[in-house]
Design a protein around this motif. Structure first.
Motif, PDB file in Angstrom:
ATOM      1  N   ALA A  58       0.829  -1.180   0.055  1.00 56.85           N
ATOM      2  CA  ALA A  58       0.030   0.017  -0.039  1.00 56.85           C
ATOM      3  C   ALA A  58       0.627   1.405   0.062  1.00 56.85           C
ATOM      4  O   ALA A  58       0.522   2.281  -0.547  1.00 56.85           O
ATOM      5  N   ARG A  59       2.151   1.202   0.777  1.00 56.18           N
ATOM      6  CA  ARG A  59       2.843   2.371   0.680  1.00 56.18           C
ATOM      7  C   ARG A  59       3.341   2.760  -0.584  1.00 56.18           C
ATOM      8  O   ARG A  59       3.831   3.756  -0.953  1.00 56.18           O
ATOM      9  N   PHE A  60       3.888   1.522  -1.249  1.00 55.25           N
ATOM     10  CA  PHE A  60       4.469   1.637  -2.465  1.00 55.25           C
ATOM     11  C   PHE A  60       3.557   2.328  -3.347  1.00 55.25           C
ATOM     12  O   PHE A  60       3.954   3.163  -4.213  1.00 55.25           O
ATOM     13  N   ILE A  61       2.428   1.840  -3.498  1.00 54.30           N
ATOM     14  CA  ILE A  61       1.470   2.571  -4.370  1.00 54.30           C
ATOM     15  C   ILE A  61       0.990   3.745  -3.933  1.00 54.30           C
ATOM     16  O   ILE A  61       0.969   4.771  -5.011  1.00 54.30           O
ATOM     17  N   SER A  62       0.688   4.251  -2.917  1.00 52.38           N
ATOM     18  CA  SER A  62       0.514   5.713  -2.483  1.00 52.38           C
ATOM     19  C   SER A  62       1.674   6.523  -2.832  1.00 52.38           C
ATOM     20  O   SER A  62       1.606   7.748  -3.134  1.00 52.38           O
ATOM     21  N   GLY A  63       2.763   6.184  -2.611  1.00 53.20           N
ATOM     22  CA  GLY A  63       4.008   6.979  -2.759  1.00 53.20           C
ATOM     23  C   GLY A  63       4.055   7.378  -3.894  1.00 53.20           C
ATOM     24  O   GLY A  63       4.718   8.426  -4.497  1.00 53.20           O
ATOM     25  N   GLY A  64       3.711   6.402  -5.055  1.00 50.74           N
ATOM     26  CA  GLY A  64       3.562   6.896  -6.340  1.00 50.74           C
ATOM     27  C   GLY A  64       2.651   7.788  -6.805  1.00 50.74           C
ATOM     28  O   GLY A  64       3.114   8.797  -7.582  1.00 50.74           O
ATOM     29  N   PHE A  65       1.615   7.825  -6.022  1.00 48.67           N
ATOM     30  CA  PHE A  65       0.428   8.742  -6.533  1.00 48.67           C
ATOM     31  C   PHE A  65       0.906  10.195  -5.418  1.00 48.67           C
ATOM     32  O   PHE A  65      -0.009  11.173  -5.901  1.00 48.67           O
ATOM     33  N   ALA A  66       1.373   9.970  -4.383  1.00 49.14           N
ATOM     34  CA  ALA A  66       1.503  11.288  -3.689  1.00 49.14           C
ATOM     35  C   ALA A  66       2.020  12.420  -4.228  1.00 49.14           C
ATOM     36  O   ALA A  66       1.451  13.393  -3.972  1.00 49.14           O
ATOM     37  N   PRO A  67       2.888  12.737  -5.276  1.00 50.82           N
ATOM     38  CA  PRO A  67       3.468  13.936  -5.807  1.00 50.82           C
ATOM     39  C   PRO A  67       2.205  14.621  -6.595  1.00 50.82           C
ATOM     40  O   PRO A  67       2.071  16.030  -6.638  1.00 50.82           O
ATOM     41  N   VAL A  68       1.114  14.015  -7.035  1.00 51.26           N
ATOM     42  CA  VAL A  68      -0.074  14.348  -7.687  1.00 51.26           C
ATOM     43  C   VAL A  68      -0.870  15.275  -6.639  1.00 51.26           C
ATOM     44  O   VAL A  68      -1.280  16.255  -6.802  1.00 51.26           O
ATOM     45  N   LEU A  69      -1.143  14.611  -5.520  1.00 50.72           N
ATOM     46  CA  LEU A  69      -1.637  15.361  -4.202  1.00 50.72           C
ATOM     47  C   LEU A  69      -0.778  16.462  -3.764  1.00 50.72           C
ATOM     48  O   LEU A  69      -1.505  17.388  -3.432  1.00 50.72           O
ATOM     49  N   MET A  70       0.491  16.204  -4.016  1.00 52.95           N
ATOM     50  CA  MET A  70       1.449  17.453  -3.363  1.00 52.95           C
ATOM     51  C   MET A  70       1.133  18.444  -4.117  1.00 52.95           C
ATOM     52  O   MET A  70       1.445  19.716  -3.758  1.00 52.95           O
ATOM     53  N   ASP A  71       1.050  18.307  -5.378  1.00 53.17           N
ATOM     54  CA  ASP A  71       0.910  19.660  -6.499  1.00 53.17           C
ATOM     55  C   ASP A  71      -0.449  20.205  -6.067  1.00 53.17           C
ATOM     56  O   ASP A  71      -0.742  21.238  -6.353  1.00 53.17           O
ATOM     57  N   LYS A  72      -1.422  19.682  -5.775  1.00 54.67           N
ATOM     58  CA  LYS A  72      -2.631  20.059  -5.533  1.00 54.67           C
ATOM     59  C   LYS A  72      -3.046  20.583  -4.242  1.00 54.67           C
ATOM     60  O   LYS A  72      -3.724  21.649  -4.040  1.00 54.67           O
ATOM     61  N   TYR A  73      -2.561  20.026  -3.193  1.00 49.98           N
ATOM     62  CA  TYR A  73      -2.989  20.255  -1.625  1.00 49.98           C
ATOM     63  C   TYR A  73      -1.521  20.747  -0.959  1.00 49.98           C
ATOM     64  O   TYR A  73      -0.483  20.080  -1.335  1.00 49.98           O
ATOM     65  N   ALA A  74      -1.518  21.615   0.045  1.00 50.79           N
ATOM     66  CA  ALA A  74      -0.700  21.986   0.908  1.00 50.79           C
ATOM     67  C   ALA A  74      -0.387  20.836   1.969  1.00 50.79           C
ATOM     68  O   ALA A  74      -1.065  19.907   1.905  1.00 50.79           O
TER      69      ALA A  74
END
Length: 412
Positions: free
Chosen positions: A51-67
């Motif tokens: 789960a952490r591996f999958i989430s880490g892949g998508f994390a940059p998209v969220l970091m671009d959108k949210y503080a």
């Protein structure tokens, strides 16, 4: 380090880490009570890593959108809700096999939320601490974390024995909620009010690969992560499965010595963190050399640990490994924070989280095979060899380390 927001960050993170530890102990007890199966218990760390591996892949998209602060809050409140649902499901379904699958589903969700919380938390620290105090702050946070790790497993085990796994999960819910409340009080200096960080948002795929590209293209970051990868591969020898074999076949001691070895290791980590706090100015002046020396020190301690048959000497090598490992970790962490802009740092940490999860998971299988095929001493010799290569690489790449206390302050 006197910044109130920094205090809220490390206190909230300490409560969250303590809750995570109790949560794992409680879940293990519940799953064992329902199934009595080691395989189902082993599924918990496997699902967590996936789960952490999958989430880490998508994390940059969220970091671009949210503080970052908002992401931390979403993660903590999401974990609190998931843990609450987990407890309610446990009482509703009881000791049924279906309960185990529900538990694993909740474990995946909680770990998925952690997949972006950990990079966000690491990236928040340099925003709250002056550049010349990064080494001391990283050492302090490391000491707090190791104190929790040292006492938390024993405390969690006693709590499970006294009140049961379900009640321990309730405590975890309270700790997760308290961590969320504290993190809500932080103030991110790069964010005005409650608005998100303002910069152009690249396409999703570009956002997801941005941290990876930066690690590859920037020499200092590439060097740091080569060392991380090599030491993550070698670090697999300290997992419970291999240590159990070592204690039984090399030391010829009962399982309790696995706990003693872990305790000595965490004491070494705490000593390394304390040295980092007290000697932060000296470390700042010699941070590249310390990384090289500590890498060779880790290799030597691993080799000594694997070769000795004397239990008390094994404890000393374990503590020595922890000491050098913590000094190296603080040095690498500080150099990473000085090698990348504050705006791009979350994406670097997200890529790092996915990379280390992938490498560690694959290395677990590799070293498990080596242990079965050649014996546990060969496993530690192989790990020591990899760590020696890491030290040689660090020595050869020492010219790439960031100098002094300089680091980019704007997006690159």
């Amino acid at each position: 380090m006197n910044n109130k927001s920094f205090r809220y960050l490390w206190t909230g993170q300490a409560l969250a880490n303590c809750g995570d530890l109790f949560y794992v102990v409680g879940l293990m007890a519940i799953v064992h009570e329902i199934t009595g199966s080691a395989m189902y218990m082993a599924m918990i760390p496997f699902v967590t890593t996936l789960a952490r591996f999958i989430s880490g892949g998508f994390a940059p998209v969220l970091m671009d959108k949210y503080a970052l602060k908002l992401l931390l809050l979403i993660s903590q409140w999401g974990k609190t809700t998931a843990l609450l649902l987990l407890v309610m499901t446990r009482y509703a379904l009881g000791n049924q096999e279906m309960t185990v699958y529900v538990i694993l589903g909740m474990v995946f969700l909680i770990s998925f939320l952690d997949g972006w919380a950990a990079p966000a938390s690491h990236a928040m620290l340099p925003r709250l601490v002056p550049r010349d105090e990064l080494t001391r702050a990283n050492s302090f946070v490391a000491v707090v974390d190791q104190i929790i790790q040292l006492g938390g497993w024993a405390a969690g085990g006693m709590l499970v024995a006294m009140v049961g796994g379900g009640q321990v999960i309730w405590l975890t819910v309270v700790l997760a909620a308290a961590a969320a409340v504290l993190m809500n009080r932080m103030e991110d200096p790069l964010v005005s009010g409650d608005s998100s960080e303002r910069r152009d948002r690249p396409p999703y795929w570009s956002s997801m690969r941005e941290g990876w590209v930066l690690i590859w293209k920037q020499p200092a970051l590439r060097t740091i992560h080569v060392i991380y990868v090599l030491e993550s591969i070698a670090g697999v020898v300290w997992i419970a499965a291999i240590l159990y074999v070592y204690v039984s076949e090399v030391l010829h001691k009962v399982e309790a010595w696995w706990g003693y070895i872990n305790a000595s290791f965490f004491l070494g980590l705490m000593a390394g963190g304390w040295c980092g706090m007290k000697g932060s100015r000296w470390i700042d002046r010699h941070i590249g050399s310390l990384t090289v020396y500590s890498s060779f020190g880790i290799s030597l301690m691993t080799l000594g640990f694997g070769m000795t048959s004397m239990p008390w000497l094994a404890l000393m090598f374990s503590a020595g490994f922890g000491l050098f490992d913590q000094l190296k970790a603080v040095s690498l962490q500080t150099m990473l924070q000085r090698s990348v802009s504050l705006q791009l740092m979350p994406k670097v940490y997200a890529a790092q989280s996915s990379l280390i999860s992938l490498v560690f998971g694959a290395s677990t299988l590799l070293f498990g095979y080596v242990t079965d095929r050649f014996g546990v001493r060969a496993t530690f010799m192989a790990a020591a060899g990899i760590l020696f290569l890491s030290g040689c690489y660090a020595f050869g790449a020492r010219s790439r380390w960031p100098s002094g206390k300089n680091a980019p302050d704007k997006a690159q």
